[in-house]
Design a protein around this motif. Structure first.
Motif, PDB file in Angstrom:
ATOM      1  N   PHE A 625     -12.798 166.760   3.133  1.00  8.39           N
ATOM      2  CA  PHE A 625     -14.060 166.569   3.814  1.00  8.39           C
ATOM      3  C   PHE A 625     -15.060 167.605   3.571  1.00  8.39           C
ATOM      4  O   PHE A 625     -16.409 167.129   3.422  1.00  8.39           O
ATOM      5  CB  PHE A 625     -14.043 166.049   5.240  1.00  8.39           C
ATOM      6  CG  PHE A 625     -15.489 165.265   5.650  1.00  8.39           C
ATOM      7  CD1 PHE A 625     -15.778 164.086   4.947  1.00  8.39           C
ATOM      8  CD2 PHE A 625     -16.038 165.673   6.502  1.00  8.39           C
ATOM      9  CE1 PHE A 625     -16.960 163.273   5.411  1.00  8.39           C
ATOM     10  CE2 PHE A 625     -17.480 165.297   6.937  1.00  8.39           C
ATOM     11  CZ  PHE A 625     -17.701 164.197   6.444  1.00  8.39           C
ATOM     12  N   ASP A 626     -14.698 168.818   3.836  1.00  9.33           N
ATOM     13  CA  ASP A 626     -15.424 169.809   3.709  1.00  9.33           C
ATOM     14  C   ASP A 626     -16.229 170.009   2.181  1.00  9.33           C
ATOM     15  O   ASP A 626     -17.274 170.463   2.016  1.00  9.33           O
ATOM     16  CB  ASP A 626     -14.681 171.185   3.779  1.00  9.33           C
ATOM     17  CG  ASP A 626     -14.481 171.494   5.203  1.00  9.33           C
ATOM     18  OD1 ASP A 626     -15.132 170.998   6.108  1.00  9.33           O
ATOM     19  OD2 ASP A 626     -13.529 172.336   5.497  1.00  9.33           O
ATOM     20  N   ALA A 627     -15.604 169.305   1.197  1.00 11.08           N
ATOM     21  CA  ALA A 627     -16.245 169.218   0.045  1.00 11.08           C
ATOM     22  C   ALA A 627     -17.422 168.560   0.148  1.00 11.08           C
ATOM     23  O   ALA A 627     -18.401 168.952  -0.550  1.00 11.08           O
ATOM     24  CB  ALA A 627     -15.247 168.258  -1.145  1.00 11.08           C
ATOM     25  N   PHE A 628     -17.518 167.414   0.849  1.00  6.48           N
ATOM     26  CA  PHE A 628     -18.995 166.858   1.075  1.00  6.48           C
ATOM     27  C   PHE A 628     -19.880 167.740   1.988  1.00  6.48           C
ATOM     28  O   PHE A 628     -21.201 167.971   1.636  1.00  6.48           O
ATOM     29  CB  PHE A 628     -18.772 165.418   1.665  1.00  6.48           C
ATOM     30  CG  PHE A 628     -18.082 164.358   0.625  1.00  6.48           C
ATOM     31  CD1 PHE A 628     -18.810 163.425  -0.056  1.00  6.48           C
ATOM     32  CD2 PHE A 628     -16.772 164.210   0.810  1.00  6.48           C
ATOM     33  CE1 PHE A 628     -18.434 162.719  -0.996  1.00  6.48           C
ATOM     34  CE2 PHE A 628     -16.200 163.366  -0.259  1.00  6.48           C
ATOM     35  CZ  PHE A 628     -16.882 162.510  -1.139  1.00  6.48           C
ATOM     36  N   VAL A 629     -19.267 168.244   3.042  1.00  5.62           N
ATOM     37  CA  VAL A 629     -19.873 169.163   3.891  1.00  5.62           C
ATOM     38  C   VAL A 629     -20.699 170.086   3.137  1.00  5.62           C
ATOM     39  O   VAL A 629     -21.967 170.593   3.450  1.00  5.62           O
ATOM     40  CB  VAL A 629     -19.210 169.438   5.089  1.00  5.62           C
ATOM     41  CG1 VAL A 629     -19.955 170.417   6.113  1.00  5.62           C
ATOM     42  CG2 VAL A 629     -18.776 168.431   5.937  1.00  5.62           C
ATOM     43  N   GLU A 630     -19.962 170.914   2.154  1.00  4.49           N
ATOM     44  CA  GLU A 630     -20.404 171.938   1.492  1.00  4.49           C
ATOM     45  C   GLU A 630     -21.706 171.654   0.714  1.00  4.49           C
ATOM     46  O   GLU A 630     -22.363 172.667   0.298  1.00  4.49           O
ATOM     47  CB  GLU A 630     -19.394 172.538   0.596  1.00  4.49           C
ATOM     48  CG  GLU A 630     -18.343 173.268   1.615  1.00  4.49           C
ATOM     49  CD  GLU A 630     -17.091 173.919   0.781  1.00  4.49           C
ATOM     50  OE1 GLU A 630     -16.948 173.070  -0.176  1.00  4.49           O
ATOM     51  OE2 GLU A 630     -16.091 173.870   1.509  1.00  4.49           O
ATOM     52  N   THR A 631     -21.959 170.333   0.236  1.00  3.24           N
ATOM     53  CA  THR A 631     -23.179 169.872  -0.466  1.00  3.24           C
ATOM     54  C   THR A 631     -24.217 169.681   0.335  1.00  3.24           C
ATOM     55  O   THR A 631     -25.363 169.509  -0.284  1.00  3.24           O
ATOM     56  CB  THR A 631     -22.561 168.591  -1.361  1.00  3.24           C
ATOM     57  OG1 THR A 631     -22.630 167.400  -0.483  1.00  3.24           O
ATOM     58  CG2 THR A 631     -21.396 168.783  -2.283  1.00  3.24           C
ATOM     59  N   GLY A 632     -23.793 169.467   1.582  1.00  2.00           N
ATOM     60  CA  GLY A 632     -25.199 169.246   2.490  1.00  2.00           C
ATOM     61  C   GLY A 632     -25.680 167.786   2.580  1.00  2.00           C
ATOM     62  O   GLY A 632     -26.425 167.100   3.181  1.00  2.00           O
ATOM     63  N   ASP A 633     -24.545 166.903   1.931  1.00  3.69           N
ATOM     64  CA  ASP A 633     -24.747 165.325   1.749  1.00  3.69           C
ATOM     65  C   ASP A 633     -23.518 164.775   1.904  1.00  3.69           C
ATOM     66  O   ASP A 633     -22.543 165.004   0.973  1.00  3.69           O
ATOM     67  CB  ASP A 633     -25.280 164.845   0.542  1.00  3.69           C
ATOM     68  CG  ASP A 633     -25.577 163.606   0.546  1.00  3.69           C
ATOM     69  OD1 ASP A 633     -25.338 162.921   1.190  1.00  3.69           O
ATOM     70  OD2 ASP A 633     -25.915 162.895  -0.596  1.00  3.69           O
ATOM     71  N   ILE A 634     -23.211 163.982   3.013  1.00  5.89           N
ATOM     72  CA  ILE A 634     -21.726 163.567   3.169  1.00  5.89           C
ATOM     73  C   ILE A 634     -21.305 162.206   2.197  1.00  5.89           C
ATOM     74  O   ILE A 634     -20.389 161.760   2.313  1.00  5.89           O
ATOM     75  CB  ILE A 634     -21.616 162.902   4.629  1.00  5.89           C
ATOM     76  CG1 ILE A 634     -22.680 161.846   4.925  1.00  5.89           C
ATOM     77  CG2 ILE A 634     -21.615 164.173   5.567  1.00  5.89           C
ATOM     78  CD1 ILE A 634     -22.372 161.440   6.435  1.00  5.89           C
ATOM     79  N   PHE A 635     -22.633 161.743   1.618  1.00  9.78           N
ATOM     80  CA  PHE A 635     -22.439 160.793   0.463  1.00  9.78           C
ATOM     81  C   PHE A 635     -22.503 161.526  -0.854  1.00  9.78           C
ATOM     82  O   PHE A 635     -23.017 160.784  -1.646  1.00  9.78           O
ATOM     83  CB  PHE A 635     -23.169 159.658   0.680  1.00  9.78           C
ATOM     84  CG  PHE A 635     -22.840 158.926   2.060  1.00  9.78           C
ATOM     85  CD1 PHE A 635     -21.667 158.026   2.016  1.00  9.78           C
ATOM     86  CD2 PHE A 635     -23.609 159.204   3.348  1.00  9.78           C
ATOM     87  CE1 PHE A 635     -21.359 157.335   3.177  1.00  9.78           C
ATOM     88  CE2 PHE A 635     -23.318 158.486   4.538  1.00  9.78           C
ATOM     89  CZ  PHE A 635     -22.063 157.530   4.365  1.00  9.78           C
ATOM     90  N   ASP A 636     -22.496 162.723  -1.261  1.00  9.76           N
ATOM     91  CA  ASP A 636     -22.868 163.265  -2.357  1.00  9.76           C
ATOM     92  C   ASP A 636     -22.184 162.467  -3.451  1.00  9.76           C
ATOM     93  O   ASP A 636     -21.146 162.481  -3.558  1.00  9.76           O
ATOM     94  CB  ASP A 636     -22.515 164.622  -2.554  1.00  9.76           C
ATOM     95  CG  ASP A 636     -22.732 165.593  -3.811  1.00  9.76           C
ATOM     96  OD1 ASP A 636     -23.960 165.405  -3.939  1.00  9.76           O
ATOM     97  OD2 ASP A 636     -21.678 165.916  -4.360  1.00  9.76           O
ATOM     98  N   GLY A 637     -23.150 162.057  -4.476  1.00  8.37           N
ATOM     99  CA  GLY A 637     -22.627 161.391  -5.589  1.00  8.37           C
ATOM    100  C   GLY A 637     -21.277 162.018  -6.457  1.00  8.37           C
ATOM    101  O   GLY A 637     -20.760 161.182  -6.931  1.00  8.37           O
ATOM    102  N   GLU A 638     -21.803 163.123  -7.094  1.00 10.27           N
ATOM    103  CA  GLU A 638     -20.873 163.787  -7.869  1.00 10.27           C
ATOM    104  C   GLU A 638     -19.418 164.120  -6.950  1.00 10.27           C
ATOM    105  O   GLU A 638     -18.296 163.821  -7.606  1.00 10.27           O
ATOM    106  CB  GLU A 638     -21.221 165.167  -8.175  1.00 10.27           C
ATOM    107  CG  GLU A 638     -20.251 165.785  -9.098  1.00 10.27           C
ATOM    108  CD  GLU A 638     -19.794 165.323 -10.337  1.00 10.27           C
ATOM    109  OE1 GLU A 638     -18.937 165.698 -10.882  1.00 10.27           O
ATOM    110  OE2 GLU A 638     -20.520 164.111 -10.635  1.00 10.27           O
ATOM    111  N   THR A 639     -19.554 164.321  -5.986  1.00 14.15           N
ATOM    112  CA  THR A 639     -18.333 164.515  -4.921  1.00 14.15           C
ATOM    113  C   THR A 639     -17.655 163.399  -4.985  1.00 14.15           C
ATOM    114  O   THR A 639     -16.283 163.345  -5.063  1.00 14.15           O
ATOM    115  CB  THR A 639     -18.544 165.321  -3.689  1.00 14.15           C
ATOM    116  OG1 THR A 639     -19.378 166.476  -3.881  1.00 14.15           O
ATOM    117  CG2 THR A 639     -17.215 165.669  -2.896  1.00 14.15           C
ATOM    118  N   ALA A 640     -18.147 162.209  -4.546  1.00 13.76           N
ATOM    119  CA  ALA A 640     -17.627 160.966  -4.358  1.00 13.76           C
ATOM    120  C   ALA A 640     -16.869 160.547  -5.786  1.00 13.76           C
ATOM    121  O   ALA A 640     -15.917 159.793  -5.752  1.00 13.76           O
ATOM    122  CB  ALA A 640     -18.663 160.129  -4.118  1.00 13.76           C
TER     123      ALA A 640
END
Length: 681
Positions: A625-640
């Motif tokens: 989940f830190d992968a999303f947190v690190e982007t500043g967007d918990i729904f970050d499109g590329e991470t998702a």
């Protein structure tokens, strides 16, 4: 009856080709199983007896194409045996468990068939296989080897007998627990017995009485009812009675006592491991997991145990001080912990479960789970009233991708009832694949929530809401599957990886932007006040010493009992006492699952030696989940996108550790786990 007239064997013309539940009667199952088993035996004989040179297509792909009728019959039967059973289905389940075990064992101990698989495996480098085909070949070869293929005939016969006996014992174990849960209830007579219970719990206990054909209020052994009763009841004597009944499931001394079954199962598992060349059953089981060895799993559990135990002792001292301050000069007991913890939480965070529940409506939490999937993966859910269901409580939803194309069917079965085993789980009536055409999945989530009063919405605890998100994470793992071969579909991954997608999904429930939208009061429609939301989120690590000790002690006992190289005369109670003494289990605490009702481990082999998997996967989900947190967007499109590609859609296309690295870019960082649970120094 002709086989053509049996709905379990037909090609279904219902929407989504869903099972035509209304047409299926108990008497259909015997014929359906007999016909499907015979058909599958003939398919296997054809593959094994093929005189052509073994190839991927005529051996591995042929195996993947076989058994479709049997899969169809078994998926319907076993889903209903768990979620809407009766005496007749349970009798069939007891009868079929050893027959099906014998059938599947015969496939994997078929020497002619194994020689073909082995021949293809030996030539794998020169066959030009796709990565997915190579994975199918590897998984089949591993499965045959781990089943005992190629071993002396006497060994194979003993392995088959062990598997058959274990199937019968596991079925009986689960049915015994269900019988104990159905048989026990405690009537609450008058206001004195209802002391401390908030309105939602009074409604739930009245509903439970109605479900049993009684008036008034009752407490049952459904977790969604007994846990809040222990949390709120001001009657210490009633809490003790209810808790001891909960603790004693499978240990009553009568026909539902599971202790002799456990002794036999542990001994048989140890023997099977020795026959296969492993030191213990735990070594056998974990050899094909992410952990690889029992030592790796134990290292993780022990690294968490000491900080968790220390935290739990601090929590216990605080609860006893709180009780003393209220004039209750008691030595805290297990049936007191939840009661005083609720008071402590109220004191520390000004947070009351009864204040939270009006904002956690079942329907809204379902919406939240669906909307999270939309924002992450672009899929939407539409309720379908035209789809057959197996119980009036069940709801059906069509899942569509971002382009509006249908990708599968999702069933939600949310309420507790006597015909359903306890707990919460995800299963499939049909798994996704492309080998036999574009086969879309039919996925089911089963819960045991206490239903709201007539005309009132069902209100959840925050733990209930988390459970819904957890199981929906499993559901998405099945619905988003995008593989060719059935073997690799959906949740068919390593046991200590399968909880990663589900536990990761829980994180989104705790995000303010989700709660602010979906945690709305059932009467006013007003969103949860920010002050209450802040207090809820601040309390996330409250009582985590208790929760972690309760879980880790269960995982340690599971592993330790399966590290026995011989287990004749095994005494589950004595062994439990021994292990808990060695790890210095805190006073006033018990395991989350004691052996006599530890269905994860003994009702089949799903989590035997592998209950540690939840913690192993939690290392992944905390870091993931830190992968999303690190982007500043918990729904970050590329991470998702990467999460979907390498995890939710990937099934078992590749090794789990590599799948995680492909998503995250690095191996998981264990420190994230202790931080998540509030146990870091």
């Amino acid at each position: 009856m002709s086989a053509d007239a049996n709905p379990l064997l037909a090609r279904w013309s219902t929407p989504f080709e869903a099972p035509p539940f209304a047409d299926i009667r108990t008497e259909h199952y015997h014929q359906a199983f007999e016909t499907a088993l015979a058909e599958n035996r003939a398919e296997i004989d054809t593959i094994a007896g093929n005189e052509a040179e073994p190839s991927f297509d005529n051996t591995l792909a042929a195996l993947e194409r076989s058994g479709r009728s049997l899969d169809q019959v078994a998926s319907v039967f076993f889903n209903l045996a768990g979620s809407n059973t009766n005496d007749e289905l349970q009798a069939i389940e007891r009868e079929m468990a050893p027959i099906l075990s014998r059938h599947h064992t015969a496939i994997y101990l078929n020497d002619a068939l194994f020689r073909r698989v082995d021949a293809v495996f030996a030539r794998r480098a020169e066959l030009g296989l796709s990565p997915e085909q190579a994975r199918v070949l590897d998984r089949y070869h591993t499965a045959f080897r781990r089943a005992g293929a190629g071993r002396p005939e006497a060994v194979k016969q003993r392995l088959a007998a062990i598997s058959e006996r274990l199937a019968s014992l596991g079925t009986q174990f689960g049915q015994n627990v269900l019988k104990d849960e159905k048989a026990w209830s405690m009537r609450l007579d008058g206001e004195a017995d209802l002391a401390g219970l908030p309105d939602f719990l009074r409604s739930a206990s009245a509903g439970a009485a109605g479900d049993r054909g009684e008036s008034g209020h009752v407490v049952t052994l459904s977790r969604s009812l007994i846990e809040p009763f222990l949390q709120f009841s001001a009657r210490r004597d009633l809490r003790e009675t209810a808790f001891k009944a909960w603790l004693a499931r499978g240990e009553g001394g009568g026909e539902t006592d599971n202790r002799a079954l456990i002794a036999e199962m542990v001994a048989l598992r140890a023997e099977r491991a020795r026959l296969l060349g492993y030191q213990t059953f735990a070594h056998y089981r974990l050899d094909d997991s992410m952990a690889r060895t029992p030592e790796a799993a134990l290292d993780l559990l022990r690294s968490v145990w000491q900080p968790a135990r220390a935290q739990a002792e601090r929590e216990r001292a605080g609860l006893e001080a709180l009780a003393a301050g209220e004039g209750d000069n008691i030595a805290l007991q297990a049936w007191d912990w939840r009661y005083y913890a609720e008071k402590k939480r109220r004191q520390e965070f000004d947070l009351d479960e009864a204040e939270l529940k009006p904002y956690l409506q079942l329907d809204k939490i379902i919406e939240a789970a669906f909307d999270t999937a939309r924002r992450l993966f672009g899929i939407t859910f539409t309720e379908r009233k035209d789809v057959p269901v197996y119980h009036p409580d069940v709801r059906a939803f069509e899942a569509k991708d971002a382009g509006g194309a249908s990708i599968g069917l999702f069933y939600g079965d949310y309420f507790a009832r006597p015909s359903k085993r306890s707990g919460a789980w995800m299963s499939a009536f049909r798994s996704q694949e492309r080998l036999n055409g574009a086969i879309s999945p039919i996925i089911v989530n089963v819960m045991n929530f206490a239903r709201g009063a007539e005309g009132e919405p069902t209100l959840l605890s925050f733990d209930d809401a988390r459970t819904l998100f957890h199981e929906f994470g499993h559901g998405l793992h099945g619905l988003l599957s995008d593989v060719t071969y059935p073997l690799l579909s959906g949740t068919g991954v390593a046991r200590d990886f399968v909880e990663f997608p589900s536990q990761l999904y829980e994180h989104w429930l705790e995000q303010p932007e989700v709660l602010q939208r979906y945690a709305v009061h059932y009467k006013t429609g007003e969103p949860m006040p920010k002050a209450l939301l802040d207090r809820l989120l601040a309390s996330r690590t409250f009582n985590q010493g208790f929760a972690t000790v309760e879980y880790v002690s269960s995982a340690l006992v599971d592993l330790e009992m399966h590290l026995l190289d011989k287990a004749e005369g095994f005494d589950a109670g004595a062994f439990e006492t021994k292990v808990l003494g060695e790890i210095d289990m805190p006073r006033a605490m018990v395991m989350r699952h004691r052996p006599p009702h530890f269905q994860h481990v003994f009702s089949g082999e799903g989590y035997s030696s592998a209950y540690y998997s939840y913690l192993w996967s939690e290392v992944l989900d905390a870091d993931g989940f830190d992968a999303f947190v690190e982007t500043g967007d918990i729904f970050d499109g590329e991470t998702a996108r990467k999460l979907k590609q390498f995890v939710y859609a990937a099934g078992n296309r590749q090794d789990a550790a590599q799948a995680y690295r492909d998503f995250r870019g690095h191996d998981p960082k264990p420190e994230a786990l202790l931080k998540k649970r509030g146990l870091a120094a």
